[in-house]
Design a protein around this motif. Structure first.
Motif, PDB file in Angstrom:
ATOM      1  N   ASP A  38       0.827  -1.211   0.000  1.00  0.00           N
ATOM      2  CA  ASP A  38       0.000   0.000   0.000  1.00  0.00           C
ATOM      3  C   ASP A  38       0.865   1.267   0.000  1.00  0.00           C
ATOM      4  O   ASP A  38       2.068   1.200   0.258  1.00  0.00           O
ATOM      5  N   GLY A  97      -3.104  -6.967   6.532  1.00  0.00           N
ATOM      6  CA  GLY A  97      -4.203  -7.739   5.959  1.00  0.00           C
ATOM      7  C   GLY A  97      -4.719  -7.126   4.670  1.00  0.00           C
ATOM      8  O   GLY A  97      -5.117  -7.839   3.751  1.00  0.00           O
ATOM      9  N   SER A  98      -4.702  -5.800   4.581  1.00  0.00           N
ATOM     10  CA  SER A  98      -5.280  -5.163   3.390  1.00  0.00           C
ATOM     11  C   SER A  98      -4.500  -5.523   2.130  1.00  0.00           C
ATOM     12  O   SER A  98      -5.094  -5.869   1.112  1.00  0.00           O
ATOM     13  N   ASP A 101      -4.817  -9.446   1.591  1.00  0.00           N
ATOM     14  CA  ASP A 101      -6.155  -9.852   1.125  1.00  0.00           C
ATOM     15  C   ASP A 101      -6.381  -9.445  -0.326  1.00  0.00           C
ATOM     16  O   ASP A 101      -6.962 -10.195  -1.116  1.00  0.00           O
ATOM     17  N   THR A 139       3.465  -7.166   7.374  1.00  0.00           N
ATOM     18  CA  THR A 139       4.164  -6.039   8.010  1.00  0.00           C
ATOM     19  C   THR A 139       3.427  -5.567   9.260  1.00  0.00           C
ATOM     20  O   THR A 139       3.828  -4.625   9.909  1.00  0.00           O
ATOM     21  N   THR A 140       2.270  -6.196   9.553  1.00  0.00           N
ATOM     22  CA  THR A 140       1.592  -5.974  10.829  1.00  0.00           C
ATOM     23  C   THR A 140       1.595  -7.329  11.542  1.00  0.00           C
ATOM     24  O   THR A 140       1.767  -8.366  10.898  1.00  0.00           O
ATOM     25  N   THR A 148      -3.827 -17.843   6.282  1.00  0.00           N
ATOM     26  CA  THR A 148      -5.258 -18.158   6.356  1.00  0.00           C
ATOM     27  C   THR A 148      -5.825 -18.405   4.962  1.00  0.00           C
ATOM     28  O   THR A 148      -5.260 -17.977   3.962  1.00  0.00           O
ATOM     29  N   ASN A 150      -8.641 -17.144   4.173  1.00  0.00           N
ATOM     30  CA  ASN A 150      -9.676 -16.115   4.063  1.00  0.00           C
ATOM     31  C   ASN A 150      -9.125 -14.826   3.506  1.00  0.00           C
ATOM     32  O   ASN A 150      -7.945 -14.537   3.648  1.00  0.00           O
ATOM     33  N   LYS A 161     -18.552  -5.333   4.276  1.00  0.00           N
ATOM     34  CA  LYS A 161     -17.285  -6.027   4.078  1.00  0.00           C
ATOM     35  C   LYS A 161     -17.672  -7.473   3.966  1.00  0.00           C
ATOM     36  O   LYS A 161     -18.482  -7.957   4.742  1.00  0.00           O
ATOM     37  N   SER A 183       8.488  -0.942  12.222  1.00  0.00           N
ATOM     38  CA  SER A 183       8.165   0.467  11.950  1.00  0.00           C
ATOM     39  C   SER A 183       6.716   0.809  12.286  1.00  0.00           C
ATOM     40  O   SER A 183       6.294   1.953  12.142  1.00  0.00           O
ATOM     41  N   LEU A 188      -1.081   1.327  15.884  1.00  0.00           N
ATOM     42  CA  LEU A 188      -1.275   0.241  14.920  1.00  0.00           C
ATOM     43  C   LEU A 188      -0.806  -1.096  15.518  1.00  0.00           C
ATOM     44  O   LEU A 188      -1.453  -2.129  15.329  1.00  0.00           O
TER      45      LEU A 188
HETATM   46  N1  LIG Z   1      -7.338 -12.648   5.689  1.00  0.00           N
HETATM   47  C1  LIG Z   1      -7.641 -12.772   6.946  1.00  0.00           C
HETATM   48  O1  LIG Z   1      -7.716 -13.883   7.452  1.00  0.00           O
HETATM   49  C2  LIG Z   1      -7.914 -11.555   7.752  1.00  0.00           C
HETATM   50  C3  LIG Z   1      -7.995 -11.664   9.148  1.00  0.00           C
HETATM   51  C4  LIG Z   1      -8.237 -10.521   9.882  1.00  0.00           C
HETATM   52  C5  LIG Z   1      -8.388  -9.303   9.237  1.00  0.00           C
HETATM   53  N2  LIG Z   1      -8.324  -9.214   7.882  1.00  0.00           N
HETATM   54  C6  LIG Z   1      -8.481  -7.931   7.168  1.00  0.00           C
HETATM   55  O2  LIG Z   1      -7.225  -7.274   7.124  1.00  0.00           O
HETATM   56  C7  LIG Z   1      -7.422  -5.863   7.091  1.00  0.00           C
HETATM   57  C8  LIG Z   1      -6.646  -5.189   8.198  1.00  0.00           C
HETATM   58  O3  LIG Z   1      -5.281  -5.456   8.073  1.00  0.00           O
HETATM   59  P1  LIG Z   1      -4.217  -4.876   9.110  1.00  0.00           P
HETATM   60  O4  LIG Z   1      -4.852  -4.716  10.425  1.00  0.00           O
HETATM   61  O5  LIG Z   1      -3.019  -5.727   9.016  1.00  0.00           O
HETATM   62  O6  LIG Z   1      -3.902  -3.403   8.583  1.00  0.00           O
HETATM   63  P2  LIG Z   1      -3.838  -2.798   7.106  1.00  0.00           P
HETATM   64  O7  LIG Z   1      -3.206  -3.726   6.161  1.00  0.00           O
HETATM   65  O8  LIG Z   1      -5.194  -2.289   6.779  1.00  0.00           O
HETATM   66  O9  LIG Z   1      -2.863  -1.566   7.318  1.00  0.00           O
HETATM   67  C9  LIG Z   1      -3.283  -0.451   8.090  1.00  0.00           C
HETATM   68  C10 LIG Z   1      -2.291   0.709   7.921  1.00  0.00           C
HETATM   69  O10 LIG Z   1      -1.070   0.362   8.545  1.00  0.00           O
HETATM   70  C11 LIG Z   1       0.040   0.669   7.693  1.00  0.00           C
HETATM   71  N3  LIG Z   1       1.131  -0.266   7.995  1.00  0.00           N
HETATM   72  C12 LIG Z   1       1.123  -1.611   7.838  1.00  0.00           C
HETATM   73  N4  LIG Z   1       2.308  -2.134   8.238  1.00  0.00           N
HETATM   74  C13 LIG Z   1       3.090  -1.103   8.643  1.00  0.00           C
HETATM   75  C14 LIG Z   1       4.421  -1.001   9.133  1.00  0.00           C
HETATM   76  N5  LIG Z   1       5.196  -2.076   9.308  1.00  0.00           N
HETATM   77  N6  LIG Z   1       4.887   0.226   9.424  1.00  0.00           N
HETATM   78  C15 LIG Z   1       4.125   1.346   9.256  1.00  0.00           C
HETATM   79  N7  LIG Z   1       2.848   1.308   8.812  1.00  0.00           N
HETATM   80  C16 LIG Z   1       2.338   0.097   8.493  1.00  0.00           C
HETATM   81  C17 LIG Z   1      -0.531   0.504   6.312  1.00  0.00           C
HETATM   82  O11 LIG Z   1       0.217   1.254   5.385  1.00  0.00           O
HETATM   83  C18 LIG Z   1      -1.954   1.013   6.468  1.00  0.00           C
HETATM   84  O12 LIG Z   1      -1.981   2.409   6.299  1.00  0.00           O
HETATM   85  C19 LIG Z   1      -8.894  -5.626   7.233  1.00  0.00           C
HETATM   86  O13 LIG Z   1      -9.486  -5.389   5.977  1.00  0.00           O
HETATM   87  C20 LIG Z   1      -9.400  -6.940   7.832  1.00  0.00           C
HETATM   88  O14 LIG Z   1     -10.758  -7.197   7.570  1.00  0.00           O
HETATM   89  C21 LIG Z   1      -8.073 -10.326   7.142  1.00  0.00           C
END
Ligand SMILES: NC(=O)c1ccc[n+]([C@@H]2O[C@H](COP(=O)([O-])OP(=O)(O)OC[C@H]3O[C@@H](n4cnc5c(N)ncnc54)[C@H](O)[C@@H]3O)[C@@H](O)[C@H]2O)c1
Ligand SMILES: [Fe+2]
Length: 381
Positions: A38, A97-98, A101, A139-140, A148, A150, A161, A183, A188
């Motif tokens: 992203d 996840g974004s 996914d 990265t989170t 997963t 999903n 959603k 980072s 977050l």
């Molecule tokens: N596939 C699955 O099984 C599953 C499970 C739970 C949630 N999800 C979905 O995943 C999404 C949420 O993902 P998320 O919580 O990981 O966050 P995200 O991917 O939405 O990221 C959120 C923000 O954090 C920033 N970011 C991410 N990593 C960073 C880092 N290392 N340093 C600085 N900034 C960083 C991104 O740039 C973004 O602006 C939702 O849409 C949720 O519904 C999917």
């Protein structure tokens, strides 16, 4: 019915694991990567940690970054077009996840073009072919989307959603490197960490849970509750623990499902763009209290895994309260708010109906009616 377990073919864990992308790409004779990431990750140099590895090994790639948090149908469709134009033969998903996914949805549609409308992938999608091979680099420390089956996409038009469940989307390789997560800012880290705890607790108490997934979930609860405060303080031990704990939670919940904390979190994400982890964290203790009567002795084990002492001499009421209190305390300690100001009274019916129709709802240990869900939403107003 037999229990099914699906995991990555290969996963790497620990600081520096990101280098193994090159090893795997070469071993699998991949020619060109389509990197899904992203805009913020590109801006903050997180994606560069991956492209540096590819550059140093002269591996070709192209970057696609039209991905927003709570990714949309449009993000997926633009990605499918970009993938087709790129000449790539595998995807490297770098992000939370974004990004992961979106990568899964792109990879699925490229291999199964009859689902190009995206909406038809909701629920258990009857795709015929495995998606384009994905190397997933979280990265989170939260979603565990790297392990997963999903992915979750936002339908902006319908304010929903939707969850897609499809074994064909499992990334072939997961690279779980805590250095990719260091980072993350405090908020977050806290929110994504609470998402991981919600996976572990909902996965442990969901209807389909069994011995093997209990093993994953209890270990995940233990590691996450020991590590999250340290991760929020950006301590190495905390970061390492969260990278591992969230992955172990994914090994479990992906195979058995979740519950209504997730149904409600998906709805809040779709309607108010609430970050997924924040929504999960707000709902989790409320949902635990609602579910308690249908969880047997499981809350005793949750409390034990969270480090509560003396659980064996507690009454049912005491250990259930202890488990909920431990979750609430962790959430407060890492700075998660308990109220969502955006919710309006007139939205309640839509929110409750939407959560009721969510793919995670049937797995909840207690069947929740639309009325019940409305009452639960009211508790965060
Ligand atoms: N596939 C699955 O099984 C599953 C499970 C739970 C949630 N999800 C979905 O995943 C999404 C949420 O993902 P998320 O919580 O990981 O966050 P995200 O991917 O939405 O990221 C959120 C923000 O954090 C920033 N970011 C991410 N990593 C960073 C880092 N290392 N340093 C600085 N900034 C960083 C991104 O740039 C973004 O602006 C939702 O849409 C949720 O519904 C999917
Ligand atoms: Fe989640």
């Amino acid at each position: 019915m037999a229990n099914r377990i699906m995991l990555n073919e290969t996963s790497y864990h620990g600081a520096g694991a990101v280098k193994e992308i090159a090893t795997e790409a070469k071993a699998r004779a991949f020619q060109k990567a389509f990197i899904c990431s992203d805009p913020d990750l590109i801006k903050f140099g997180v994606t560069k940690k991956v492209t540096d590895v590819l550059d140093s090994e002269n591996l070709a790639y192209e970057i696609y970054s039209d991905i927003k948090a709570n990714p949309t149908i449009e993000n997926v469709q633009n990605g499918v077009a970009a993938f087709k134009a790129s000449g790539a033969d595998y995807i490297v998903a770098v992000g939370g996840g974004s990004s992961m996914d979106t990568a899964k949805a792109i990879g699925i549609i490229v291999a199964n073009p009859e689902f190009e409308d995206v909406r038809s992938l909701e629920g258990v999608a009857p795709t015929k072919k495995p998606c384009v091979p994905i190397i997933a680099v979280p990265t989170t420390a939260g979603t565990a989307a790297e392990v997963t089956i999903n992915y979750v996409i936002t339908d902006v038009e319908r304010k929903r959603k939707f969850v897609c469940v499809d074994p064909h989307d499992m990334p072939v390789v997961a690279i779980v490197d805590p250095d990719m997560m260091s980072s993350m800012p405090k908020g977050l880290t806290a929110a994504t960490g609470m998402d991981a705890l919600t996976h572990a607790i909902e996965g442990y108490t969901t209807k389909a849970a069994w011995e093997m997934t209990d093993m994953f979930h209890l270990k995940a609860i233990e590691i996450i509750s020991k590590s999250l405060r340290g991760a929020v303080a950006n301590e190495k031990e905390g970061r390492d623990g969260m990278a591992l704990g969230q992955y172990i939670a994914g090994m479990g919940f992906s195979n058995v499902g979740l519950g209504i904390a997730h149904s409600m979190a998906h709805t809040l994400g779709a309607v108010y763009d609430t970050p997924h982890g924040v929504a999960c964290a707000m709902m989790l203790p409320i949902v635990m209290e609602y579910n308690a009567e249908c969880t047997g002795e499981k809350y005793r084990e949750i409390a034990r895994a969270m480090g509560v002492k003396g659980v064996d001499s507690m009454s049912v009421e005491e250990y259930r309260k202890a488990a909920i209190d431990a979750v609430q305390q962790l959430s407060i300690d890492v700075g998660i708010p308990t109220k969502l100001e955006a919710i309006k009274e007139e939205d309640l019916q839509f929110l409750a109906e939407s959560a009721h129709a969510d793919a995670c709802a049937p797995g909840n240990p207690k069947d929740a009616s639309v009325e019940d869900l409305k009452e639960l939403f009211k508790k965060i107003m």
